[in-house]
Design an enzyme around this catalytic site. Structure first.
Site, short mmCIF file in Angstrom:
data_model
loop_
_atom_site.label_atom_id
_atom_site.label_comp_id
_atom_site.label_asym_id
_atom_site.label_seq_id
_atom_site.Cartn_x
_atom_site.Cartn_y
_atom_site.Cartn_z
N GLY A 114 0.95 -1.32 -0.19
CA GLY A 114 -0.05 -0.09 0.12
C GLY A 114 0.99 1.18 0.02
O GLY A 114 0.45 2.29 0.57
N LEU A 119 -0.83 6.73 4.51
CA LEU A 119 0.09 6.51 5.83
C LEU A 119 1.26 6.18 5.50
O LEU A 119 2.24 6.40 6.17
CB LEU A 119 -0.69 5.25 6.42
CG LEU A 119 -0.12 4.88 7.91
CD1 LEU A 119 -0.64 5.68 8.89
CD2 LEU A 119 -0.67 3.19 8.30
N LYS A 121 3.08 7.30 3.15
CA LYS A 121 3.95 8.63 2.82
C LYS A 121 4.07 9.31 3.94
O LYS A 121 5.29 9.74 4.37
CB LYS A 121 3.23 9.33 1.71
CG LYS A 121 3.41 8.92 0.22
CD LYS A 121 2.72 9.78 -0.89
CE LYS A 121 1.65 8.96 -1.23
NZ LYS A 121 0.73 9.78 -2.20
N HIS A 281 -0.68 2.98 17.27
CA HIS A 281 0.22 3.81 17.32
C HIS A 281 0.30 4.60 18.51
O HIS A 281 1.45 5.09 19.07
CB HIS A 281 0.57 4.52 15.99
CG HIS A 281 -0.59 5.71 16.03
ND1 HIS A 281 -1.92 5.61 15.53
CD2 HIS A 281 -0.45 7.06 16.39
CE1 HIS A 281 -2.42 6.62 15.49
NE2 HIS A 281 -1.55 7.43 16.17
N GLU A 319 -9.47 16.45 18.74
CA GLU A 319 -8.77 17.23 17.45
C GLU A 319 -9.42 18.32 17.24
O GLU A 319 -10.68 18.49 17.14
CB GLU A 319 -8.70 16.02 16.23
CG GLU A 319 -7.75 14.75 16.60
CD GLU A 319 -7.76 13.89 15.24
OE1 GLU A 319 -6.70 13.39 15.35
OE2 GLU A 319 -8.77 13.84 14.49
N HIS A 343 -7.34 3.23 21.02
CA HIS A 343 -6.30 4.20 21.38
C HIS A 343 -6.61 4.26 23.05
O HIS A 343 -5.70 4.02 24.01
CB HIS A 343 -6.20 5.30 20.86
CG HIS A 343 -6.01 5.25 19.44
ND1 HIS A 343 -4.98 4.26 18.74
CD2 HIS A 343 -6.33 5.97 18.19
CE1 HIS A 343 -5.00 4.49 17.64
NE2 HIS A 343 -5.71 5.62 17.06
N ARG A 444 -6.55 20.55 19.90
CA ARG A 444 -5.89 19.10 19.63
C ARG A 444 -5.05 18.76 20.98
O ARG A 444 -4.37 19.55 21.39
CB ARG A 444 -5.07 19.25 18.34
CG ARG A 444 -4.18 17.70 18.38
CD ARG A 444 -3.33 17.85 17.03
NE ARG A 444 -2.70 16.62 16.90
CZ ARG A 444 -1.36 16.65 17.33
NH1 ARG A 444 -0.84 17.60 17.80
NH2 ARG A 444 -0.89 15.38 17.14
N1 NDP Z 1 -3.92 7.59 7.11
C1 NDP Z 1 -3.87 7.42 8.42
O1 NDP Z 1 -3.46 8.43 9.15
C2 NDP Z 1 -4.16 6.20 9.03
C3 NDP Z 1 -4.43 4.99 8.27
N2 NDP Z 1 -4.72 3.89 9.06
C4 NDP Z 1 -5.05 2.57 8.37
O2 NDP Z 1 -3.78 2.29 7.62
C5 NDP Z 1 -4.08 1.48 6.52
C6 NDP Z 1 -3.72 2.68 5.25
O3 NDP Z 1 -4.27 3.84 5.42
P1 NDP Z 1 -4.02 5.10 4.16
O4 NDP Z 1 -2.76 4.77 3.75
O5 NDP Z 1 -4.67 6.18 4.73
O6 NDP Z 1 -5.05 4.06 3.14
P2 NDP Z 1 -5.33 4.54 1.63
O7 NDP Z 1 -6.75 4.74 1.48
O8 NDP Z 1 -4.45 5.55 1.19
O9 NDP Z 1 -4.96 3.05 0.74
C7 NDP Z 1 -3.60 2.69 0.82
C8 NDP Z 1 -3.43 2.04 -0.59
O10 NDP Z 1 -4.19 0.76 -0.60
C9 NDP Z 1 -4.83 0.90 -2.16
N3 NDP Z 1 -6.15 0.83 -1.89
C10 NDP Z 1 -6.81 1.79 -1.48
N4 NDP Z 1 -8.35 1.36 -1.54
C11 NDP Z 1 -8.35 0.14 -2.06
C12 NDP Z 1 -9.37 -0.77 -2.47
N5 NDP Z 1 -10.37 -0.66 -2.19
N6 NDP Z 1 -8.90 -1.96 -2.85
C13 NDP Z 1 -7.57 -2.32 -3.01
N7 NDP Z 1 -6.50 -1.60 -2.98
C14 NDP Z 1 -6.98 -0.09 -2.22
C15 NDP Z 1 -4.16 2.02 -2.71
O11 NDP Z 1 -2.98 1.55 -3.62
P3 NDP Z 1 -3.18 1.03 -5.06
O12 NDP Z 1 -4.42 1.78 -5.67
O13 NDP Z 1 -1.90 1.72 -5.61
O14 NDP Z 1 -3.07 -0.42 -4.95
C16 NDP Z 1 -3.66 2.81 -1.61
O15 NDP Z 1 -2.73 3.80 -2.24
C17 NDP Z 1 -5.67 1.58 6.78
O16 NDP Z 1 -6.00 0.40 7.12
C18 NDP Z 1 -6.05 2.68 7.56
O17 NDP Z 1 -7.21 2.35 8.08
C19 NDP Z 1 -4.68 3.66 10.59
C20 NDP Z 1 -4.14 4.97 11.11
C21 NDP Z 1 -4.00 6.13 10.63
O1 LIG Z 2 -5.78 6.19 14.65
C1 LIG Z 2 -5.95 7.57 14.06
O2 LIG Z 2 -5.52 8.38 14.67
C2 LIG Z 2 -5.59 9.71 14.36
C3 LIG Z 2 -4.99 10.45 15.49
O3 LIG Z 2 -3.46 9.97 15.63
P1 LIG Z 2 -2.24 11.02 16.15
O4 LIG Z 2 -1.17 10.38 16.37
O5 LIG Z 2 -2.41 12.33 15.15
O6 LIG Z 2 -3.19 11.66 17.44
C4 LIG Z 2 -6.84 10.02 14.03
O7 LIG Z 2 -6.64 11.51 13.36
C5 LIG Z 2 -7.41 8.97 12.97
O8 LIG Z 2 -8.74 9.39 12.99
C6 LIG Z 2 -7.36 7.53 13.50
O9 LIG Z 2 -7.83 6.76 12.70
#
Ligand code: NDP
Ligand SMILES: O=C1O[C@H](COP(=O)(O)O)[C@@H](O)[C@H](O)[C@H]1O
Length: 594
Positions: A114, A119, A121, A281, A319, A343, A444
């Site tokens: 992914g 996340l 990046k 985290h 937040e 959390h 926050r």
């Molecule tokens: N973003 C955040 O701050 C946080 C995220 N998380 C968890 O971490 C994980 C990743 O988060 P995040 O990076 O935001 O997620 P994204 O929605 O950005 O998905 C990550 C990658 O997964 C692929 N993807 C997205 N949707 C689908 C789909 N429906 N089917 C198949 N592939 C898909 C895409 O890559 P490609 O299309 O190139 O294959 C995408 O770049 C998730 O489980 C999220 O809940 C947890 C805490 C915080």
């Molecule tokens: O897991 C999550 O955490 C963030 C908050 O994390 P923080 O380290 O920035 O405090 C929250 O924004 C997000 O909704 C949740 O999925």
């Protein structure tokens, strides 16, 4: 660079490990009668008895089989083959010794699945770079990004480079370090359910591993509906043939008890529990790590840690921004699943657990499970939910939750919740643990507040009046921002009179420590590489956490309970105050002198 010269802290745990993890690990690695054989050969764990030499066990465990000198009388060797654990024969031992003559012969390959996502990046690549910068990664390591998006290595590096920062500011040669780091980052495009694509990845990983003992870490930074596909393909086609294979799984771990259990069952078709690193985290945050130190290493706190002296405990998350951009994900989960069930509950468990036998991961997690299982399932009358509405301030219009195009117009998903929880054990009987979590609030912050009982008698009644509880001590552990621990005490205002005020004994991290605080993901990634499971969630912890929240979540959804609306940027629904006052509590963060 050899490990002995690492700048990375060589012993991140102040105390030696307990002698016992071996037996538990044996149990975890052994197959249950119903578990199908592992698809590939998962090889070798070495378990040492306590000896001065393994005081730095976290470093030792970084290379497990590859680094520990053989010493049959002191160590138990285990071979786990096709899911079956057995003692390693002398002949095997010689093979293993040959294989592991030097740590230079092992390598860690980290695959971020992914890698094109938010996340990866925002957090994962920057954390890996910070570890590299601190010399915490092993000498031989490779990082692969994996996702469906088409990208070259150069494009991945370019994208990643934009998010790397030289957080460790006062050091030189940061850009040189960045270049070196980026040169070790590669990309492979593939489908998440294609064994063939993972076999291609395996081939590339092998090229980089160049015949060394290979350890492989997969970070699943993807939506949960594809976790099992990836684990299946990775374990069948890209797991290590001679070292360890571990998988970090991001939340959400299901939506309720049933879906969480199904996810665990799915993962365990391909992995044993010890290979699964469920990340929360918040457990990697500095002040959360410090909770146990504060409590168990300070005589001024530990004896007070019970219903006898503590009136209530508050766990607060807020937040000052909404769910903009994440509405699609959020609407399916809501704040209770997003923040409280994981959390805040994890912090509560660490706060309230009994003293563990040791600092060993299993001992700590055993205590956390015990306390979670002693909790009363949440009841609707002890919960308040809210949802933010639009608000205009200083000419700026702040949107309502429902204004997000990815959110259904009639969504009842809570963006705020407050709850009163109870632990029905001898230590905490009757003490309310109040939780509050919300998006789009006025500030926050994440903090733990411990309000103590008042001192018996009322010697200073002229100063305190009748409301003694207003003048009690309060311990505040501010997890973020601006990390701090402070204790509110009653104090005499200097002068000839006898007037009291409330002042803070303040440990403000920025003032006390010059070192920048590492991001939670750095600590957790390093732990996963080192095989340290203390800060990851075990499946029985997860079950206990869901058991607490699932009945409430079902009731909220079945009864279609409408959330109380609160303006974007406000302090949240008034209902939260009524809930607290039902238990004679005032939210500490809302007092005039918080
Ligand atoms: N973003 C955040 O701050 C946080 C995220 N998380 C968890 O971490 C994980 C990743 O988060 P995040 O990076 O935001 O997620 P994204 O929605 O950005 O998905 C990550 C990658 O997964 C692929 N993807 C997205 N949707 C689908 C789909 N429906 N089917 C198949 N592939 C898909 C895409 O890559 P490609 O299309 O190139 O294959 C995408 O770049 C998730 O489980 C999220 O809940 C947890 C805490 C915080
Ligand atoms: O897991 C999550 O955490 C963030 C908050 O994390 P923080 O380290 O920035 O405090 C929250 O924004 C997000 O909704 C949740 O999925």
């Amino acid at each position: 660079m050899a490990f002995s010269s690492l700048k990375c802290p060589s012993s991140r745990f102040a105390f030696p490990p307990s002698p016992g993890p071996g037996s538990r690990r044996v149990a975890a690695a052994s197959p249950s009668p119903s578990r199908p054989p592992l698809p590939r050969r998962f090889f070798s764990k070495r378990i040492s008895s306590r000896s001065p030499r393994n005081r730095h066990w976290s470093v030792v465990s970084m290379h497990e089989a590859a680094t520990v000198p053989l010493s049959p009388e002191k160590e138990i060797d285990l071979k786990v083959e096709n899911g079956v654990a057995s003692a390693i024969s002398a002949e095997d031992n010689r093979d293993l010794a040959a294989l592991s003559t030097s740590k230079k012969d092992s390598t860690v390959s980290i695959t971020v699945v992914g890698a094109s996502g938010d996340l990866a990046k925002k957090k994962i690549f920057p954390a890996l770079f910070a570890l590299y910068y601190e010399d915490c990664l092993p000498e031989h390591f490779t990082i692969f990004g994996y996702a469906r998006s088409k990208m070259t290595d150069a494009e991945l590096r370019n994208t990643v480079s934009r998010t790397l920062t030289c957080r460790i500011d006062k050091r030189e040669n940061c850009s040189e370090k960045m270049d070196q780091f980026l040169r070790r980052c590669f990309y492979h495009s593939g489908q998440y359910d294609s064994e063939e694509n993972f076999a291609e990845l395996d081939k590339k990983l092998k090229e980089h591993e160049a015949g060394r003992l290979s350890n492989r870490l997969f970070y699943l930074s993807i939506p949960p509906n594809i976790f099992i596909d990836v684990v299946k393909c990775a374990s069948k086609s890209a797991s290590s043939a001679n070292g360890w294979t571990r998988v970090i799984v991001e939340k959400p771990f299901g939506r309720d008890s049933e879906s969480s259990a199904a996810l665990t069952r799915g993962l365990k078709e391909y992995l044993v529990e010890d290979q699964i690193f469920r990340i929360d985290h918040y457990l990697g945050k500095e002040l959360v790590e410090n909770l146990s130190v504060l409590r168990f290493s300070n005589l001024v706190f530990e004896p007070l840690w019970s219903r006898q002296y503590i009136r209530n405990v508050q766990l607060i998350f807020s937040e000052d921004f909404g769910t903009e951009g994440r509405g699609g994900y959020f609407d399916n989960y809501g704040i209770i699943r997003d923040i409280m069930q994981n959390h805040l509950l994890q912090i509560l468990a660490l706060f309230a657990m009994e003293t563990p036998v040791s600092l060993d991961a299993e001992d700590i997690r055993n205590e956390k499970v015990k306390v979670l299982r002693s909790m009363r399932p949440l009841q609707l009358e002890n919960v308040v939910i809210g949802q933010y509405k639009s608000h205009t301030k200083g000419g700026t219009i702040y949107p309502a939750y429902l204004d997000d195009k990815t959110v259904p117009k009639d969504s009842l998903t809570p963006t705020f919740a407050a709850a009163a929880l109870f632990i029905d054990n001898a230590r905490w009987d009757g003490v309310p643990f109040l939780m509050k979590a919300g998006k789009a609030l006025h500030t926050r912050r994440a903090e733990i507040r411990v309000q103590f009982r008042h001192v018996p008698g009322n010697l200073y009644k002229r100063s305190f009046g009748t409301d003694l509880d207003r003048a009690t001590n309060e311990l505040v552990i501010r997890v973020q921002p601006d990390e701090a621990i402070y204790l509110k005490i009653n104090n005499k205002i200097p002068g000839l009179g006898m007037r009291l005020d409330r002042s803070n004994l303040n440990l403000h991290y920025a003032a006390r420590y010059s070192k920048e605080i590492p991001d939670a993901y750095e600590r957790l990634l390093l732990d996963a590489i080192e095989g340290e499971r203390r800060l990851f969630i075990r499946s029985d912890e997860l079950d206990a956490a869901w058991a607490l929240f699932t009945p409430l979540l079902k009731e909220l959804e079945e009864k279609k309970i409408a959330p109380e609306l609160y303006p974007y940027g406000s302090r949240g629904p008034v209902g939260a105050h009524y809930l607290a006052s039902k238990y004679g509590v005032r939210w500490g963060d809302l007092s005039s002198e918080h």
